[in-house]
Design a protein around this motif. Structure first.
Motif, PDB file in Angstrom:
ATOM      1  N   PRO A   1      25.595  34.418 -18.257  1.00 15.47           N
ATOM      2  CA  PRO A   1      24.866  35.646 -17.986  1.00 15.47           C
ATOM      3  C   PRO A   1      25.804  36.845 -18.087  1.00 15.47           C
ATOM      4  O   PRO A   1      26.990  36.735 -17.782  1.00 15.47           O
TER       5      PRO A   1
ATOM      6  N   PHE B   1      25.716  21.437 -14.326  1.00 13.71           N
ATOM      7  CA  PHE B   1      26.041  22.830 -14.095  1.00 13.71           C
ATOM      8  C   PHE B   1      27.088  23.336 -15.085  1.00 13.71           C
ATOM      9  O   PHE B   1      26.902  24.338 -15.743  1.00 13.71           O
TER      10      PHE B   1
ATOM     11  N   LEU C   1      25.711  23.427 -18.766  1.00 16.59           N
ATOM     12  CA  LEU C   1      24.813  24.552 -18.996  1.00 16.59           C
ATOM     13  C   LEU C   1      25.585  25.856 -18.950  1.00 16.59           C
ATOM     14  O   LEU C   1      25.387  26.753 -19.747  1.00 16.59           O
ATOM     15  N   PHE C   2      26.502  25.873 -18.011  1.00 12.77           N
ATOM     16  CA  PHE C   2      27.220  27.108 -17.757  1.00 12.77           C
ATOM     17  C   PHE C   2      28.012  27.541 -18.984  1.00 12.77           C
ATOM     18  O   PHE C   2      28.093  28.717 -19.302  1.00 12.77           O
TER      19      PHE C   2
ATOM     20  N   ASN D   1      27.716  33.779 -11.261  1.00  9.93           N
ATOM     21  CA  ASN D   1      26.505  32.981 -11.376  1.00  9.93           C
ATOM     22  C   ASN D   1      26.018  32.536 -10.002  1.00  9.93           C
ATOM     23  O   ASN D   1      24.848  32.723  -9.661  1.00  9.93           O
TER      24      ASN D   1
ATOM     25  N   GLN E   1      24.537  35.498  -8.076  1.00 10.70           N
ATOM     26  CA  GLN E   1      23.203  35.929  -8.523  1.00 10.70           C
ATOM     27  C   GLN E   1      22.127  35.031  -7.960  1.00 10.70           C
ATOM     28  O   GLN E   1      21.046  35.477  -7.591  1.00 10.70           O
ATOM     29  N   GLU E   2      22.464  33.771  -7.894  1.00  7.11           N
ATOM     30  CA  GLU E   2      21.517  32.799  -7.363  1.00  7.11           C
ATOM     31  C   GLU E   2      21.348  32.953  -5.840  1.00  7.11           C
ATOM     32  O   GLU E   2      20.344  32.544  -5.284  1.00  7.11           O
TER      33      GLU E   2
HETATM   34  C1  LIG Z   1      23.709  29.832 -13.258  1.00  6.30           C
HETATM   35  O1  LIG Z   1      24.018  28.690 -14.020  1.00  6.30           O
HETATM   36  C2  LIG Z   1      22.988  27.696 -13.999  1.00  6.30           C
HETATM   37  C3  LIG Z   1      23.524  26.506 -14.738  1.00  6.30           C
HETATM   38  O2  LIG Z   1      24.026  26.893 -15.967  1.00  6.30           O
HETATM   39  C4  LIG Z   1      21.741  28.266 -14.662  1.00  6.30           C
HETATM   40  O3  LIG Z   1      20.700  27.297 -14.601  1.00  6.30           O
HETATM   41  C5  LIG Z   1      21.317  29.488 -13.883  1.00  6.30           C
HETATM   42  O4  LIG Z   1      20.219  30.091 -14.542  1.00  6.30           O
HETATM   43  C6  LIG Z   1      22.461  30.485 -13.801  1.00  6.30           C
HETATM   44  N1  LIG Z   1      22.047  31.534 -12.912  1.00  6.30           N
HETATM   45  C7  LIG Z   1      22.166  32.800 -13.223  1.00  6.30           C
HETATM   46  C8  LIG Z   1      21.665  33.743 -12.197  1.00  6.30           C
HETATM   47  O5  LIG Z   1      22.665  33.173 -14.267  1.00  6.30           O
END
Ligand SMILES: *[C@@H]1O[C@H](CO)[C@@H](O)[C@H](O)[C@H]1NC(C)=O
Ligand SMILES: *[C@@H]1O[C@H](CO)[C@@H](O)[C@H](O)[C@H]1NC(C)=O
Ligand SMILES: *[C@@H]1O[C@H](CO)[C@@H](O)[C@H](O)[C@H]1NC(C)=O
Ligand SMILES: *[C@@H]1O[C@H](CO)[C@@H](O)[C@H](O)[C@H]1NC(C)=O
Ligand SMILES: *[C@@H]1O[C@H](CO)[C@@H](O)[C@H](O)[C@H]1NC(C)=O
Length: 387
Positions: free
Chosen positions: A30, A21, A24-25, A226, A229-230
């Motif tokens: 975003p 996480f 990637l983050f 993040n 959003q999820e």
């Molecule tokens: C949030 O972070 C994760 C890990 O980096 C990524 O896979 C995911 O797409 C992100 N979600 C949003 C809504 O940006």
């Protein structure tokens, strides 16, 4: 699987998840700064004016603040509970007025229930109960200082939440477990602990984490954007500092200010009602605390066991214990290399509990079935849990 293996497995998975996480983050941020707030839709006319889009709405002609309105028909002849923060020395009679589809109702007298745990602060969590007049299909509510309903014309309406249509049977509750995190404020930026705690809760079967946000640091803001959003995290804006001088402490005589700890008791109360029709259990705690079962794989199986042992119980108290700041492996002081550049505290190297001192009182955390919580009980328990 024995408890130790299960815990190890969880920690290992968590570590991997958190690592992926964070990696990637860092690469893929975003940009969601231009999310627009949807306009409320509804019938035009007298009721469509001035629907509050804020979490905190000042009540006209008073010093009080309103937060939200929920259907609550557990007490006879009372229908709506309005959650607010009232100035204790300025309580006056109030009158409820409803928007019935598109017609103004007559007013009904409001029942004002002040919570007793104000810790000496001038403002306190206050619930206002309203009865809906007959033949009114109420969609919105507001409070007036006079019984004259015409004065409602320039008032701000609160939408009524948890209406029958969104209510569901216990069996089809959307969530098993919601965690309510009390207020985020200042430039709090403990990203590592936050991420580890959220992922731990996910592993333990939590479906939603509700966070009341006054302010936070930049990296934590990105992390929470993040998660929200999820959909795992629900951010509730909590601009209490725009209306009051919130205290960072819990006792007025020591810390000063208008309201206890950024209005924590109000937000936790709000979170219980927000969760009432959608979550079987609600856990109230702080982000630096985790309820970790050690004989069960997740919180739901823990609760199933506890619930079988205590069938007519809706409020569970969990004793607070401390994990020392010292890491479990003395030679591993300092941040792990994989968390370089991630601000915050690594809770995963603190896995041994301090032996509790049985001579002192340990406060409790609450796991509740939200429908079981009624005002009086909540007051009693909140005094225990949040001091
Ligand atoms: C949030 O972070 C994760 C890990 O980096 C990524 O896979 C995911 O797409 C992100 N979600 C949003 C809504 O940006
Ligand atoms: C009450 O109002 C809601 C929303 O406008 C509508 O969906 C519902 O059918 C109405 N119910 C009655 C009994 O009029
Ligand atoms: C928290 O609130 C602050 C202040 O309003 C805001 O700038 C920030 O974006 C919010 N963060 C999240 C994740 O909602
Ligand atoms: C839980 O216990 C620790 C250590 O005794 C203390 O620092 C913390 O404030 C307690 N939490 C609550 C909510 O009382
Ligand atoms: C503690 O860490 C050191 C250095 O990484 C390692 O050699 C040692 O085996 C560890 N001890 C335990 C008990 O994990």
């Amino acid at each position: 699987m024995d408890a130790a293996t299960s815990l190890k497995k969880k920690l290992a998975i968590l570590l991997i998840v958190a690592l992926i996480f964070i990696l990637l983050f860092n690469v893929n941020l975003p940009n969601n700064n231009n999310k627009s707030i949807p306009k409320p839709s509804g019938p035009a006319g007298v009721c469509s004016l001035g629907v509050s889009e804020q979490t905190i709405t000042p009540l006209k002609n008073t010093k009080h603040l309103l937060v939200s309105a929920y259907v609550d028909q557990r007490v006879k002849d009372l229908d709506i509970r309005i959650i607010g923060i009232f100035k204790r020395d300025s309580i006056q009679p109030l009158h409820c007025v409803f928007c019935c589809t598109n017609v103004l109702s007559k007013t009904t007298p409001a029942t004002i229930l002040q919570h007793s745990d104000h810790f000496g602060f001038p403002f306190a969590t206050t619930d206002v109960m309203c009865q809906i007049p007959q033949n009114c299909n109420a969609t919105r509510v507001t409070l007036l200082t006079t019984p004259d309903k015409e004065s409602a014309s320039d008032s701000t309406w609160l939408p009524i939440r948890n209406q029958k249509s969104d209510r569901q049977k216990e069996e089809n509750m959307k969530f098993d477990f919601t965690v309510c995190i009390s207020n985020l404020f200042g430039d709090y930026n403990n990203v590592l602990q936050f991420a580890e705690t959220l992922e731990m809760y996910r592993l333990l079967g939590v479906n939603r984490v509700v966070i009341y946000n006054t302010s936070c640091g930049p990296e934590l803001d990105r992390l929470l954007q993040n998660y929200s959003q999820e959909g795992f995290v629900e951010m509730v804006p909590w601009p209490i500092d725009k209306h009051l001088n919130p205290s960072r402490g819990w006792l007025h005589s020591e810390h000063g200010g208008d309201v206890h700890y950024f209005g924590q008791l109000t937000t936790l109360n709000e979170c219980i009602y927000r969760s009432m029709e959608r979550s079987r259990y609600v856990l109230l705690n702080d982000i630096d605390e985790i309820i970790m079962p050690y004989q069960h794989d997740d919180l739901m199986s823990l609760m199933n066991t506890l619930q079988n042992q205590n069938p007519n119980t809706g409020i569970f108290l969990i004793e607070n214990h401390t994990y020392p700041k010292k890491p479990f492996n003395q030679s591993k002081w300092g941040p792990l290399p994989q968390w370089n550049g991630v601000p915050g505290f690594d809770i995963l190297v603190h896995i041994y509990r301090e032996e509790p001192n049985r001579n002192i009182y340990h406060p409790h955390k609450l796991i509740v079935q939200p429908r079981w919580v009624i005002m009086g009980k909540m007051v009693e328990c909140s005094a225990l849990a949040f001091i």
